[in-house]
Scaffold this active site. Sequence first.
Site, PDB file in Angstrom:
ATOM      1  N   ASP A 176      -5.641  50.122 -36.230  1.00  0.00           N
ATOM      2  CA  ASP A 176      -6.629  49.260 -35.532  1.00  0.00           C
ATOM      3  C   ASP A 176      -7.934  50.088 -35.389  1.00  0.00           C
ATOM      4  O   ASP A 176      -7.903  51.239 -34.955  1.00  0.00           O
ATOM      5  CB  ASP A 176      -6.085  48.812 -33.981  1.00  0.00           C
ATOM      6  N   HIS A 217      -2.362  41.107 -27.616  1.00  0.00           N
ATOM      7  CA  HIS A 217      -2.456  41.851 -26.597  1.00  0.00           C
ATOM      8  C   HIS A 217      -3.653  41.540 -25.617  1.00  0.00           C
ATOM      9  O   HIS A 217      -3.774  42.000 -24.535  1.00  0.00           O
ATOM     10  CB  HIS A 217      -2.775  43.391 -26.773  1.00  0.00           C
TER      11      HIS A 217
HETATM   12  C1  GLC Z   1     -11.056  43.077 -29.114  1.00  0.00           C
HETATM   13  C2  GLC Z   1      -9.752  43.763 -28.318  1.00  0.00           C
HETATM   14  C3  GLC Z   1      -9.624  43.909 -27.047  1.00  0.00           C
HETATM   15  C4  GLC Z   1     -10.594  44.816 -26.551  1.00  0.00           C
HETATM   16  C5  GLC Z   1     -12.054  44.227 -27.249  1.00  0.00           C
HETATM   17  C6  GLC Z   1     -13.126  45.603 -27.099  1.00  0.00           C
HETATM   18  O1  GLC Z   1     -11.194  41.835 -28.569  1.00  0.00           O
HETATM   19  O2  GLC Z   1      -8.541  42.965 -28.989  1.00  0.00           O
HETATM   20  O3  GLC Z   1      -8.476  44.418 -26.510  1.00  0.00           O
HETATM   21  O4  GLC Z   1     -10.902  44.489 -25.036  1.00  0.00           O
HETATM   22  O5  GLC Z   1     -12.104  44.243 -28.471  1.00  0.00           O
HETATM   23  O6  GLC Z   1     -12.798  46.389 -27.757  1.00  0.00           O
END
Ligand code: GLC
Length: 552
Positions: A113, A337
Amino acid sequence: MTEPGAATASPAAPASPSDWWQDAVVYQIYPRSFLDTDGDGVGDLPGIIDRLDYLRDLGVDAVWLSPIYPSPGLDVGYDVSDHSRVDPIFGTEADFDRLVAETHRRGMKLVLDLVMNHTSDRHAWFEASRSSRDNPYADWYLWRDPAGYAADGTPLPPNNWVSFFGGSGWQWEPRRNQFYEHTFLVEQPDLNWRNPQVEAAQMAMVRGWLERGVDGFRLDVFNAFLKDPDLASNPEQPGATAWNRQRHVNDRDQPDFVDLLARFRALVDEYPGRFTVGELFDGGPEQAATMTGGDHLVFDWEFITAPWSAAAFRELVERRERLFGPDRRPTLVFSNHDQPRQASRFAASAGTDDIDAVAKAAAMLLVGLRGTPFLYFGEELGMVDVAIPADEIVDPPARIAGPDFPWWNRDQCRTPMAWTSGPMAGFTTGRPWLRTGDYARHHNVAAESADPDSVLSTYRRLLAARREVEALRRGSYETLDAGDSDVFAWRRAAGGSTAVVAVNFAAAERRIRVPRGDAVRAVAGTHLDPPAPDADGGLTLRPFEGVILTSG
Ligand code: GLC
């Protein structure tokens, strides 16, 4: 901890062409919650290595890890303080290299990621950047002078942007007498991607991971990397929340982003067979389709908000088929998540207590529709959301939620994986970072492995069928009229292989009709004894039953 056994790729696994991701089922691991091997209550990389056999046997082809980089943990890992290393809480650099090797040894792929829109405020780049206006990193973030000063001397933000996590999108830094921009937490400053040094540093970081053998990346909020060069205010519009009262045309989705994406992809393409998937920040399938191409996929969120209804699913699948056309591949994402667990959400929408039955029907949709399925850890058990008492909330925006800032506490879907019905669900010998849920008493890997009719055994059967039937992986899509509005049925065809899939969304039996010839034999279903059609193509489906039929 057990040592992984002598693993071989499953004999049924398709060969690994460079577009392996077309065949793949991707499993998302939230590393903090998968398996803790050192008793600190937080999952770790050795824990993932320990359960790679489980994932291979489930029928997973690729594993995507939510962020594993050093992080103060305010956005639970999405606030990264060093993108090129492993957070010691998860293990060592050697553990990571072993994870890559062990994943590959089992014929699976490893996807990381990449959080590149922002860093943690503890990242060395930002610590330097905020220290003065004339340091080497001064222009690496989005710094602006105040628009002016209020009567009491308070500096006014440069524009009207707001944070997705609540409040203003600007934070004052007295050392520079300037504001910096943050789309998320104050502690997550956005990078200035228009500075070529930033792009070069990011690309070097990406190359480092490619050199270490990772097979692909998920790009966090990728359509927000570039902002309007002049940082113009967003146009206002009526809306229920501060975020919705703006049209986000200047803080994301810039026309030159396609060029940046192409430069990024060109780097990844230097390494054959690596795939990427972009996480759309607030966009629909129209946008996802335009940005999909080559070895790059895009997540959109329609399935995540869809109600449990055959008509709703049919409509959204047909629309995405029109938008993507036959040559671009959509993603299939029912949960992750950030979102409610699919079993909880679909069962609530269906108005049923039979959560497992709905979880199995959802599995059929994920396995049978056209696209690359992304399966969030624990969904294969039918895990459900867990209520978190206010004094245990970890998710930062959930702590400040209010009428102008409604927020679904994401902790609820991030609770630990259930391996056994024993203490702490077999996840840790210590105190878990988030409570385990009651679900673990019945919904755990040990119990469900022993029950051929469990959600887990159903996933194993359906994923095996997907490997067996080429049409399910690569086939075209065509809606079928099953003759009942509660049943969604479709045909997939690839080469000589066809499959007909039918899912009954109702809590009651339904009689449908499927095309004779294409649908003769039941390959697999949500139930242990899937029905085959009679000689006229008549087929009776039990409540929430789904079935995959082939011609021979
Ligand atoms: C994405 C992630 C999330 C995070 C956000 C900021 O949407 O999936 O979990 O809080 O980015 O990084």
